[in-house]
Design an enzyme around this catalytic site. Structure first.
Site, PDB file in Angstrom:
ATOM      1  N   ARG A 154      51.151   1.560  80.356  1.00 43.93           N
ATOM      2  CA  ARG A 154      51.350   2.911  79.833  1.00 43.93           C
ATOM      3  C   ARG A 154      51.782   2.896  78.373  1.00 43.93           C
ATOM      4  O   ARG A 154      51.315   3.726  77.579  1.00 43.93           O
ATOM      5  CB  ARG A 154      52.379   3.640  80.700  1.00 43.93           C
ATOM      6  CG  ARG A 154      52.721   5.065  80.245  1.00 43.93           C
ATOM      7  CD  ARG A 154      51.538   5.888  79.793  1.00 43.93           C
ATOM      8  NE  ARG A 154      50.425   5.927  80.738  1.00 43.93           N
ATOM      9  CZ  ARG A 154      49.196   6.279  80.407  1.00 43.93           C
ATOM     10  NH1 ARG A 154      48.899   6.572  79.145  1.00 43.93           N
ATOM     11  NH2 ARG A 154      48.248   6.307  81.309  1.00 43.93           N
ATOM     12  N   LYS A 214      55.311  16.386  58.176  1.00 42.59           N
ATOM     13  CA  LYS A 214      55.416  17.047  59.488  1.00 42.59           C
ATOM     14  C   LYS A 214      55.017  16.045  60.567  1.00 42.59           C
ATOM     15  O   LYS A 214      53.910  16.072  61.104  1.00 42.59           O
ATOM     16  CB  LYS A 214      54.540  18.295  59.528  1.00 42.59           C
ATOM     17  CG  LYS A 214      55.003  19.381  58.569  1.00 42.59           C
ATOM     18  CD  LYS A 214      54.066  20.578  58.590  1.00 42.59           C
ATOM     19  CE  LYS A 214      54.517  21.635  57.592  1.00 42.59           C
ATOM     20  NZ  LYS A 214      53.584  22.792  57.555  1.00 42.59           N
ATOM     21  N   LYS A 261      60.529  22.891  46.436  1.00 41.03           N
ATOM     22  CA  LYS A 261      59.928  23.963  47.208  1.00 41.03           C
ATOM     23  C   LYS A 261      60.678  25.265  46.947  1.00 41.03           C
ATOM     24  O   LYS A 261      61.654  25.292  46.186  1.00 41.03           O
ATOM     25  CB  LYS A 261      59.959  23.600  48.695  1.00 41.03           C
ATOM     26  CG  LYS A 261      59.243  22.284  49.001  1.00 41.03           C
ATOM     27  CD  LYS A 261      59.562  21.761  50.382  1.00 41.03           C
ATOM     28  CE  LYS A 261      58.923  22.595  51.473  1.00 41.03           C
ATOM     29  NZ  LYS A 261      57.450  22.423  51.505  1.00 41.03           N
ATOM     30  N   GLU A 319      56.088  23.252  44.268  1.00 45.56           N
ATOM     31  CA  GLU A 319      55.324  24.123  45.157  1.00 45.56           C
ATOM     32  C   GLU A 319      55.250  25.519  44.543  1.00 45.56           C
ATOM     33  O   GLU A 319      56.269  26.090  44.153  1.00 45.56           O
ATOM     34  CB  GLU A 319      56.022  24.178  46.515  1.00 45.56           C
ATOM     35  CG  GLU A 319      55.354  25.064  47.535  1.00 45.56           C
ATOM     36  CD  GLU A 319      56.176  25.166  48.800  1.00 45.56           C
ATOM     37  OE1 GLU A 319      56.015  24.287  49.665  1.00 45.56           O
ATOM     38  OE2 GLU A 319      56.993  26.110  48.911  1.00 45.56           O
ATOM     39  N   ASP A 358      50.323  26.479  47.233  1.00 41.65           N
ATOM     40  CA  ASP A 358      50.710  26.623  48.635  1.00 41.65           C
ATOM     41  C   ASP A 358      50.271  27.960  49.210  1.00 41.65           C
ATOM     42  O   ASP A 358      50.656  29.023  48.721  1.00 41.65           O
ATOM     43  CB  ASP A 358      52.230  26.480  48.762  1.00 41.65           C
ATOM     44  CG  ASP A 358      52.678  26.436  50.208  1.00 41.65           C
ATOM     45  OD1 ASP A 358      52.031  25.730  51.005  1.00 41.65           O
ATOM     46  OD2 ASP A 358      53.667  27.108  50.536  1.00 41.65           O
TER      47      ASP A 358
END
Length: 273
Positions: A91, A126, A158, A188, A209
């Site tokens: 597995r 992410k 950002k 950004e 963005d």
């Protein structure tokens, strides 16, 4: 995290205090098993699979290589070892190969849809906790490139950073004095004006963005006319259907978080010979 440590933890997660089958197996013996594909895809996870097999004393008789394409029913790996150990690693081995190949396969579809040798396809941060290196390795096998591995790779500002920056140009001047010489600064931007201000302030990379293709083209035209050395990146909900249009907008790179967080396992199974 080192590959060996990662694999030891992954195996421990499945084994717990030991496979109960060993208690009822009267006599162990050598056996051969095949990992076969149940759907088409791009193979990834070879490096991790081989390390797992080595640390568990299983011989890899044959394997296809990372980045190779496969079809349903293709034999991806042939392995040989103690019957009990083959069952122990089954597995964990399949999870590694299915997850990694799923990311590589989806990434390859985006590369094909991008259809450009000039624009680089990038992943994002992410990623699943503690799986970043593994998942970004899988992206590379699909034909794309890695964006930042972490916050220490480059300074990326950002909206959450910028709302507390009053004078962007002064802030970037201050930042350059405190960053490593090789560190890039990316900003950004969510509008033409923000992109223009970022270039005027001295950004190395401007991220467009969640902007439309038309807005991105306008920013690229301004960049070409005034700051040709600044790199442009498009990002934000870019799909298989829209990526080619963004590739033609004049950007240098396109980042797509979906390469990792929207990828699904490629169906595979392991069968004894």
């Amino acid at each position: 995290m080192e590959i060996r440590t990662f694999l030891e933890r992954a195996l421990k997660e499945d084994l717990g205090h030991g496979d109960l089958f060993e208690r009822v197996l009267e006599k162990d013996f050598k056996a051969t098993a095949f990992v076969r594909a149940k759907q088409e895809g791009v193979f990834s996870g070879e490096k991790y699979a081989l390390e797992l097999l080595e640390m568990t004393g299983i011989e890899c008789v044959q394997t296809i290589k990372d980045k190779e394409r496969f079809k349903p029913k293709d034999a991806l790996m042939e392995i040989r070892g103690d019957f009990s150990m083959l069952l122990k690693v089954e597995r964990t081995l399949l999870n590694l190969l299915q997850h990694s190949s799923g990311i590589a396969t989806l990434t390859s579809r985006f590369v094909e849809a991008l259809n450009s040798h000039k624009v680089r396809l990038l992943d994002t941060r992410k990623t699943r906790p503690l799986l970043r290196i593994f998942e970004k390795y899988s992206v590379l096998n699909g034909g794309a490139s890695n964006h930042r591995l972490g916050l220490d790779d480059a300074l990326m500002l950002k909206d959450t950073h910028l709302r507390h920056v009053k004078d962007l140009k002064s802030f970037l001047t201050h930042a350059r004095k405190n960053l490593p010489f090789t560190a890039k600064i990316e900003i950004e931007c969510e509008s033409f004006e923000e992109a223009k201000n970022a270039m005027n302030a001295g950004a190395d990379i401007v991220m467009c963005d969640n902007l439309s293709v038309l807005e991105t083209k306008e920013i690229a035209a301004y960049r070409d006319a005034h700051y040709p050395f600044v790199l442009l990146e498009a990002s934000g909900n870019i799909s298989l259907e829209s990526i080619n249009a963004y590739a033609k907008s004049g950007v240098d790179a396109i980042s797509v978080g979906a390469l990792i967080h929207q990828a699904t396992f490629i169906d595979m199974h392991m069968k004894m010979a």
